[in-house]
Design a protein around this motif. Sequence first.
Motif, mmCIF file in Angstrom:
data_model
loop_
_atom_site.group_PDB
_atom_site.id
_atom_site.type_symbol
_atom_site.label_atom_id
_atom_site.label_comp_id
_atom_site.label_asym_id
_atom_site.label_seq_id
_atom_site.Cartn_x
_atom_site.Cartn_y
_atom_site.Cartn_z
ATOM 1 N N GLY A 204 0.807 -1.229 0.000
ATOM 2 C CA GLY A 204 0.000 0.000 0.000
ATOM 3 C C GLY A 204 0.833 1.269 0.000
ATOM 4 N N LYS A 205 2.126 1.144 -0.277
ATOM 5 C CA LYS A 205 3.021 2.319 -0.299
ATOM 6 C C LYS A 205 3.053 2.862 -1.726
ATOM 7 N N THR A 206 2.118 3.743 -2.022
ATOM 8 C CA THR A 206 1.893 4.143 -3.417
ATOM 9 C C THR A 206 2.318 5.573 -3.742
ATOM 10 N N GLY A 207 2.597 6.399 -2.729
ATOM 11 C CA GLY A 207 2.876 7.830 -2.946
ATOM 12 C C GLY A 207 4.269 8.086 -3.500
ATOM 13 N N PRO A 208 4.497 9.310 -3.987
ATOM 14 C CA PRO A 208 5.805 9.654 -4.575
ATOM 15 C C PRO A 208 6.971 9.460 -3.612
ATOM 16 N N GLU A 209 6.687 9.524 -2.305
ATOM 17 C CA GLU A 209 7.775 9.375 -1.320
ATOM 18 C C GLU A 209 8.359 7.954 -1.319
ATOM 19 N N TRP A 210 7.672 7.011 -1.998
ATOM 20 C CA TRP A 210 8.191 5.631 -2.048
ATOM 21 C C TRP A 210 9.053 5.382 -3.283
ATOM 22 N N HIS A 211 9.132 6.366 -4.154
ATOM 23 C CA HIS A 211 9.988 6.222 -5.346
ATOM 24 C C HIS A 211 11.446 6.004 -4.920
ATOM 25 N N GLY A 212 11.925 6.815 -3.978
ATOM 26 C CA GLY A 212 13.321 6.689 -3.518
ATOM 27 C C GLY A 212 13.611 5.324 -2.917
ATOM 28 N N PRO A 213 12.774 4.858 -1.956
ATOM 29 C CA PRO A 213 13.026 3.538 -1.373
ATOM 30 C C PRO A 213 12.989 2.399 -2.398
ATOM 31 N N SER A 214 12.356 2.619 -3.552
ATOM 32 C CA SER A 214 12.327 1.545 -4.559
ATOM 33 C C SER A 214 13.637 1.474 -5.352
ATOM 34 N N ARG A 215 14.492 2.469 -5.195
ATOM 35 C CA ARG A 215 15.781 2.450 -5.903
ATOM 36 C C ARG A 215 16.860 3.103 -5.016
ATOM 37 N N PRO A 216 17.220 2.415 -3.912
ATOM 38 C CA PRO A 216 18.196 2.975 -2.966
ATOM 39 C C PRO A 216 19.605 3.056 -3.566
ATOM 40 N N LEU A 273 18.853 19.540 -4.725
ATOM 41 C CA LEU A 273 17.587 19.077 -4.143
ATOM 42 C C LEU A 273 17.866 17.771 -3.394
ATOM 43 N N ASP A 274 17.142 17.530 -2.296
ATOM 44 C CA ASP A 274 17.367 16.276 -1.576
ATOM 45 C C ASP A 274 16.058 15.497 -1.454
ATOM 46 N N ASP A 275 16.148 14.350 -0.787
ATOM 47 C CA ASP A 275 15.008 13.425 -0.767
ATOM 48 C C ASP A 275 13.800 13.928 0.031
ATOM 49 N N THR A 276 13.928 15.042 0.730
ATOM 50 C CA THR A 276 12.755 15.555 1.461
ATOM 51 C C THR A 276 11.733 16.181 0.488
ATOM 52 N N TYR A 277 12.188 16.571 -0.696
ATOM 53 C CA TYR A 277 11.257 17.227 -1.638
ATOM 54 C C TYR A 277 10.135 16.295 -2.091
ATOM 55 N N VAL A 278 10.432 14.995 -2.213
ATOM 56 C CA VAL A 278 9.381 14.059 -2.662
ATOM 57 C C VAL A 278 8.343 13.797 -1.584
ATOM 58 N N GLU A 279 8.593 14.286 -0.388
ATOM 59 C CA GLU A 279 7.626 14.074 0.704
ATOM 60 C C GLU A 279 6.560 15.172 0.736
ATOM 61 N N ARG A 280 6.667 16.154 -0.152
ATOM 62 C CA ARG A 280 5.713 17.276 -0.119
ATOM 63 C C ARG A 280 4.279 16.787 -0.327
ATOM 64 N N GLU A 284 2.531 17.057 -4.453
ATOM 65 C CA GLU A 284 3.595 17.939 -4.975
ATOM 66 C C GLU A 284 4.923 17.195 -5.107
ATOM 67 N N GLY A 285 5.100 16.176 -4.263
ATOM 68 C CA GLY A 285 6.336 15.393 -4.314
ATOM 69 C C GLY A 285 6.607 14.818 -5.699
ATOM 70 N N ALA A 286 5.522 14.609 -6.472
ATOM 71 C CA ALA A 286 5.675 14.016 -7.816
ATOM 72 C C ALA A 286 6.540 14.889 -8.722
ATOM 73 N N LYS A 287 6.530 16.197 -8.462
ATOM 74 C CA LYS A 287 7.356 17.106 -9.275
ATOM 75 C C LYS A 287 8.840 16.744 -9.153
ATOM 76 N N TYR A 288 9.182 16.072 -8.072
ATOM 77 C CA TYR A 288 10.599 15.807 -7.765
ATOM 78 C C TYR A 288 10.968 14.337 -7.984
ATOM 79 N N VAL A 289 10.088 13.616 -8.689
ATOM 80 C CA VAL A 289 10.394 12.214 -8.980
ATOM 81 C C VAL A 289 11.261 12.146 -10.228
ATOM 82 N N MET A 290 12.457 11.649 -10.061
ATOM 83 C CA MET A 290 13.361 11.377 -11.176
ATOM 84 C C MET A 290 14.173 10.135 -10.809
ATOM 85 N N SER A 291 14.873 9.608 -11.788
ATOM 86 C CA SER A 291 15.702 8.428 -11.526
ATOM 87 C C SER A 291 17.115 8.644 -12.047
ATOM 88 N N PRO A 292 18.140 8.280 -11.226
ATOM 89 C CA PRO A 292 18.055 7.872 -9.835
ATOM 90 C C PRO A 292 17.360 8.949 -9.005
#
Length: 462
Positions: A204-216, A273-280, A284-292
């Motif tokens: 159930g971890k679906t939000g943008p803040e889980w993008h980072g944990p999916s690619r540590p 930018l750091d990983d706190t931005y995806v927690e907005r 809004e965190g989606a604006k900061y989703v990129m890979s890595p």
Amino acid sequence: MALRIRDGRIITPTEDFTGDIYAENETITRIEPHIDAKLVAPGAEIIDARGKCVFPGFVDPHVHIYLPFMGTYAADDYESASKAALVGGTTTLIEMICPGAEDQPIEAFELWRSKAQKLAAVDYTFHMSVVRFEEHIRDQFREIVKAGVASFKVFLAYKGALNLSDEHLFAAMKFAKDLGVIVTAHCENADAIDALQKSLLAAGKTGPEWHGPSRPPIVEADGVHHLCTFAELLGTHVYIVHTSCADALREALAARQRGVNVWVESVIPHFVLDDTYVERGQFEGAKYVMSPPLRAKANQDVLWNGIKTRQISTIATDHAPFRFADQKKMGVDAFTKIPNGIPSIQERVDLVHTCGVAAGRLGLQAMVDACSTQAAKLFGLYPRKGAIQLGSDADLVVYDPSYRGTFSKECSYSNVDYNAYEGWEQKGRASVVTVRGKVQARDGEFVGTIGRGQFLKREPTH
Ligand code: URP
Ligand code: ZN
Ligand code: ZN
């Protein structure tokens, strides 16, 4: 038309002096402490650069403009991207050609080239992605290299999309070695990411803040190690794109220590930018989703230091623009569907100046090296680009380091509806930007000619 830039502080990676630059027929023909007015052609454009720096035009070696990706298309075209690049001081772009697995490489090359030809106001070239590599398509890659595209791109990430199998990766890298072509690579372990994404979504971890944990970081470090292993076995020259963290950099440097010909690129979002931005909140965190993904802040010091010590060769953007209102929102139910990318093509140089030079982290010469000269050298454009020398293209940036302003969507030419750096103070701005001797941007405005950009044919240099 002739161009004279007067009394500027001329800065290259190896020089820093005050003088005049004169250009005729699109190239630099004189660099002198003071050019005699009698030698200046009537009607020449005269630019007073007193109190300003003069840099070689900046080169962005990693951008996406036409990009079919994650169920949509990147929002810029060459007109909007060129305008944004130019007002930010960037005069040459290297775009990634990213075809689908079913597409013919030669047709993809023609398609990407046609899109640039009509609308580019900057000079441009491409890295050719290899997304599959059977025997029967080798001739197409040979033809593309012959046409002037002297670098490949491979993706160790994006399972089921751009990801190249190990069998094809090995064959493509051997082929590149034989041709003298450098291989640029997105290094993240695709299978590990796929498994982590599935387990996060199942929990159930679906939000943008889980993008980072999916690619540590270790997933990226593993990708770098893997690529460098193949490079070590084959002798292929490799360039790691968007290196985001200490773990990945360490792997690249360890490989270099073993004798692997590996160069490192990092991209501006990871410096500032750091990983706190995806927690907005409010998605809004989606604006900061990129890979890595954006990383823990401690990694930023490692990247700035890597530039200062020249362990990292280039600062690019990985400009990949997707609108927030409709495109980023495609991932509202699952972070895996948020199109990856943070647009930065206009802001890159000013961010390096603001957060690097003006913050005392970096000198101007290191900035020029990382944002212009190194990319030109690595990708066969030097000294036509990335240099202020007699005979170089008159791609010049007269830069006002004392300018103060604010980064914002309002000032941006990119076709997106947000600015990842909204409201940040901007220290420094390009006053005048020329491409082959013609002024294309002035004080934050595009004043040039669409379609003037040229394709830069490159020879293999690796
Ligand atoms: O998030 C990113 N980096 N988007 C563009 C595609 C890529 O991986 O370079
Ligand atoms: Zn990538
Ligand atoms: Zn990219």
